[in-house]
Design a protein around this motif. Structure first.
Motif, PDB file in Angstrom:
ATOM      1  N   THR A  55     -26.100  49.482  36.648  1.00 15.10           N
ATOM      2  CA  THR A  55     -24.433  50.067  36.862  1.00 15.10           C
ATOM      3  C   THR A  55     -24.813  51.566  36.630  1.00 15.10           C
ATOM      4  O   THR A  55     -25.724  51.467  35.182  1.00 15.10           O
ATOM      5  N   THR A 131     -18.732  54.990  43.018  1.00 15.59           N
ATOM      6  CA  THR A 131     -19.926  54.198  43.484  1.00 15.59           C
ATOM      7  C   THR A 131     -19.859  55.471  44.820  1.00 15.59           C
ATOM      8  O   THR A 131     -21.301  55.994  44.570  1.00 15.59           O
ATOM      9  N   SER A 135     -23.174  58.057  43.029  1.00 15.92           N
ATOM     10  CA  SER A 135     -24.526  57.164  43.315  1.00 15.92           C
ATOM     11  C   SER A 135     -25.688  56.890  42.609  1.00 15.92           C
ATOM     12  O   SER A 135     -25.823  58.396  41.678  1.00 15.92           O
TER      13      SER A 135
END
Length: 310
Positions: A55, A131, A135
């Motif tokens: 992440t 998100t 990105s």
């Protein structure tokens, strides 16, 4: 008449007022350096080997671990050689490289902490668009940007320092080449350059700190609006590790570069802590405060050391 031949090498005198302690310091610093490398390598392995950690937050933590591996490597190996009794001489080019990479990695970390604060701000204050905003492309641009601007800042500071003539004494009263000690050896008036360097070194971390403060002010306001106690606890836990690392990173900059009257022994002590202790503590801070990192680290250690599953 004064000899004005250009200096081709410098002699690093080491940490002030530590004569007779070379063996003790060698063992201590070698241990700290080893733990720093091992801790950050483990963090890298834990994140790379665990898909659940792929992440943005852990991507930037990976970049921080890479910086924490190379940052102490700029000055520590040479310092350890000196403490073991090897030559204290460093070439002119080596001195330039040391100063450049020290500030390049230090500035990159400073920008990286700012980006990590922005990442936490988006995650907590605008989770539905997280998100989209963070990105893969945005993360790559931010990661490259931290290194690019770190390189620009380091190039400016290095050029500012070494455009001066060095034609007299070549003994550096420190354990590595840094701006304050190098300016003392220059064969020219450095008052104007000291002012420019002071503003440049002070302005960059101050700007980053203000941006971080802005992000965390918004984060705290958002956390206080969370109704569940468990939600607030998890949000604070996510940010506390980052805040601890920020304080450990920014305080030495203030103590070393923004003093009105520098103290060589205090500077050296703080610099050693900044070079070795802070990079060593970062993996502990992030792993002890984060269950996902602890779980992944346990998995890595089990694979490496064949520890039994729990």
């Amino acid at each position: 008449m004064r000899n004005l031949s250009a200096v081709t090498e410098f002699v690093l005198l080491g940490i002030p007022h530590t004569e007779g302690l070379e063996t003790v310091l060698f063992v201590l610093f070698l241990g700290l350096y080893t733990f720093t490398l091992m801790g950050n390598l483990l963090i890298l392995l834990a994140i790379v080997s665990s898909p659940r950690l792929h992440t943005p937050m852990y991507f930037f933590l990976c970049q921080l671990s890479v910086c924490d591996i190379f940052f102490p490597s700029v000055s520590s190996p040479k310092m350890l050689f000196h403490l073991s009794g090897s030559s204290r001489v460093i070439s002119y080019a080596g001195c330039v490289s040391q100063l450049f990479f020290y500030h390049f990695l230090g500035c990159t970390e400073c920008f990286l902490y700012t980006v990590m604060a922005y990442d936490r701000f988006v995650a907590i204050c605008d989770p539905l668009r997280y998100t989209v905003i963070m990105s893969h492309r945005a993360c790559a641009i931010l990661a490259v940007g931290t290194s690019f601007f770190g390189c620009i800042q380091a190039t400016f500071l290095t050029a500012l320092t070494f455009q001066l003539p060095y034609c007299g004494p070549n003994e550096v009263d420190y354990f590595f080449c840094d701006i304050p000690v190098m300016l003392k050896l220059a064969c020219a008036d450095t008052s104007a350059l000291e002012t420019v360097g002071f503003v440049s070194v002070g302005l960059m971390p101050l700007s980053c700190f203000l941006l971080i403060l802005t992000s965390y002010s918004r984060i705290v306001c958002s956390i206080l609006q969370i109704r569940s106690a468990e939600g607030r606890r998890r949000a604070f836990s996510t940010c506390s590790a980052h805040l601890t690392a920020i304080l450990l990173s920014f305080m030495p900059v203030v103590l070393i570069y923004l003093q009105p009257s520098p103290n060589p022994w205090l500077n050296a002590t703080v610099q050693v802590l900044n070079n070795l202790v802070t990079p060593m503590l970062n993996p502990l801070i992030y792993s002890l405060r984060n269950k996902e990192v602890k779980y992944s680290l346990r998995k890595v250690l089990q694979r490496v050391a064949f520890l039994p599953e729990k």
